[in-house]
Design an enzyme around this catalytic site. Sequence first.
Site, PDB file in Angstrom:
ATOM      1  N   ASP A   1      -7.501  -5.271  -5.497  1.00 32.64           N
ATOM      2  CA  ASP A   1      -7.057  -4.213  -6.399  1.00 32.64           C
ATOM      3  C   ASP A   1      -7.202  -4.620  -7.859  1.00 32.64           C
ATOM      4  O   ASP A   1      -7.466  -3.777  -8.719  1.00 32.64           O
ATOM      5  CB  ASP A   1      -5.586  -3.876  -6.132  1.00 32.64           C
TER       6      ASP A   1
ATOM      7  N   HIS B   1       1.914   3.046  -3.362  1.00 29.99           N
ATOM      8  CA  HIS B   1       1.036   3.930  -4.123  1.00 29.99           C
ATOM      9  C   HIS B   1       1.496   5.371  -4.127  1.00 29.99           C
ATOM     10  O   HIS B   1       1.481   6.051  -5.152  1.00 29.99           O
ATOM     11  CB  HIS B   1      -0.383   3.899  -3.543  1.00 29.99           C
TER      12      HIS B   1
ATOM     13  N   GLN C   1       0.824  -1.205   0.000  1.00 28.07           N
ATOM     14  CA  GLN C   1       0.000   0.000   0.000  1.00 28.07           C
ATOM     15  C   GLN C   1       0.855   1.249   0.000  1.00 28.07           C
ATOM     16  O   GLN C   1       0.496   2.260  -0.622  1.00 28.07           O
ATOM     17  CB  GLN C   1      -0.911  -0.017   1.230  1.00 28.07           C
TER      18      GLN C   1
ATOM     19  N   GLU D   1      -9.909   2.478   4.373  1.00 28.51           N
ATOM     20  CA  GLU D   1     -10.230   2.175   2.979  1.00 28.51           C
ATOM     21  C   GLU D   1     -10.099   0.665   2.756  1.00 28.51           C
ATOM     22  O   GLU D   1     -11.000   0.019   2.242  1.00 28.51           O
ATOM     23  CB  GLU D   1      -9.280   2.934   2.061  1.00 28.51           C
ATOM     24  N   HIS D   2      -8.958   0.111   3.131  1.00 28.29           N
ATOM     25  CA  HIS D   2      -8.718  -1.330   3.074  1.00 28.29           C
ATOM     26  C   HIS D   2      -8.462  -1.830   4.491  1.00 28.29           C
ATOM     27  O   HIS D   2      -7.552  -1.351   5.169  1.00 28.29           O
ATOM     28  CB  HIS D   2      -7.481  -1.664   2.228  1.00 28.29           C
TER      29      HIS D   2
ATOM     30  N   HIS E   1     -54.052  20.309  -0.038  1.00 29.46           N
ATOM     31  CA  HIS E   1     -53.675  18.895   0.030  1.00 29.46           C
ATOM     32  C   HIS E   1     -54.843  18.066   0.569  1.00 29.46           C
ATOM     33  O   HIS E   1     -55.180  17.011   0.034  1.00 29.46           O
ATOM     34  CB  HIS E   1     -52.457  18.708   0.939  1.00 29.46           C
TER      35      HIS E   1
END
Length: 428
Positions: free
Chosen positions: A359, A259, A256, A325-326, A418
């Site tokens: 991924d 990235h 990770q 996120e993960h 109404h």
Amino acid sequence: MNIEVRELADLGTDARRAFFERDAGVGEVRSDVRDIVERVRREGDVAVREFSNEFDGVQVGNIDVTDAAERAYDEIDDDVREAIEDAAANVREFHEKQVPADWREEFGDGGTRELGRRYRPLDRVGVYAPGGTAAYPSSVLMGVIPAKVAGVEHVAVATPPAEPMNPVTLAAMHVAGADAVYSVGGAQGIAALAYGTETVKAVQKVVGPGNKWVTAAKAEVRGDVDIDFLAGPSEVLVVADETAEARFVAADLVAQAEHDPNASVVAVTDDADLAADVVAEVERQAGERERSETIEAALEGDASGVLLARSMSEAVLFAEEYAAEHLTIQADDDEALLDRIDSAGSVFLGPYTPVAAGDYASGTNHVLPTGGGAKRQGGLSVDHFVRSTTVQRLDREGLSELSETITTLAEAEGLDAHAQSVRERFDE
């Protein structure tokens, strides 16, 4: 590289803020992005070409490069083409399970009160695919395929220009079923999709990952078009107990960190020996990777580290607050731990489920909320590309059963018309 085990219970206010308030860096570019978006909105292709030259260093000829995607499919190596097709098939199969079905049912005991819901796809969607000279075919598959599965008629992809453009990314667009491919990236790419230009058709929704310029542009156009969500640098949290393999935990952290220098990579465990072994493994593995400088920068960031909890219960509480996120759980009873965690973008259970599987090829989507966004929403799915409409039918008896409730509430709100719209149907 300076990594050390820190006691979770001893983290100070600043350290905890770094973990829980991950900053995407959008604020620092928002003003510049606003100017870019406005110029593209006013000047169309002229502004797109100017910004492509300024930011990408490319003199763009044809903005529409849809034909190049089909040619690239035939030009890439057979093994790469097969890998793209295999991954695409898995992503498609998983997302087909998400397609909602129309329904209509009878409610109540008296008369007809038939209620239901139907789903229809959006007409036009734009997918942003990071790229240029780099190859990110996986991001293309993750954005385009759910939209096509949902039934979106026109799915366009915007990706940064390059000389030459990466054929693997282009080929993935063809495999995924993109209807149009545009050679425009960054904030100007988001603006072109949102507002249209002489070449680019405007869309109803823009999705896909990108850098802080892309994210800031999505924030800027939101409201004029829909977006998926605002995502920042990638992140992973590994929750592990004494049964975990230190080299597996470290491998997920290092992967990770690869990235982005701003990626957040965290492991939390209640086992001191494992924590120390993970640090040693991270240091060993990071030095062996091609992007070692990026990896080391991410690992040394304030939002990264190896944390020692006093118990797995404390580790779980951290994971829930972190809302990764993960989230990967490498523990003896991973299902029990998962049951106690509600907030995560995508979860990876067991030692043989690396984040890289999601991924690329397991089938789940890797476009996921970051920065704690998993507390509010999930990752990209078919749901993002459909709109729902409620449907109802009442007969005279069914309306009669509801009439007193409707008229009483309408009059309580001061909306006499109404109430009368109901009474009118029973006046002889």
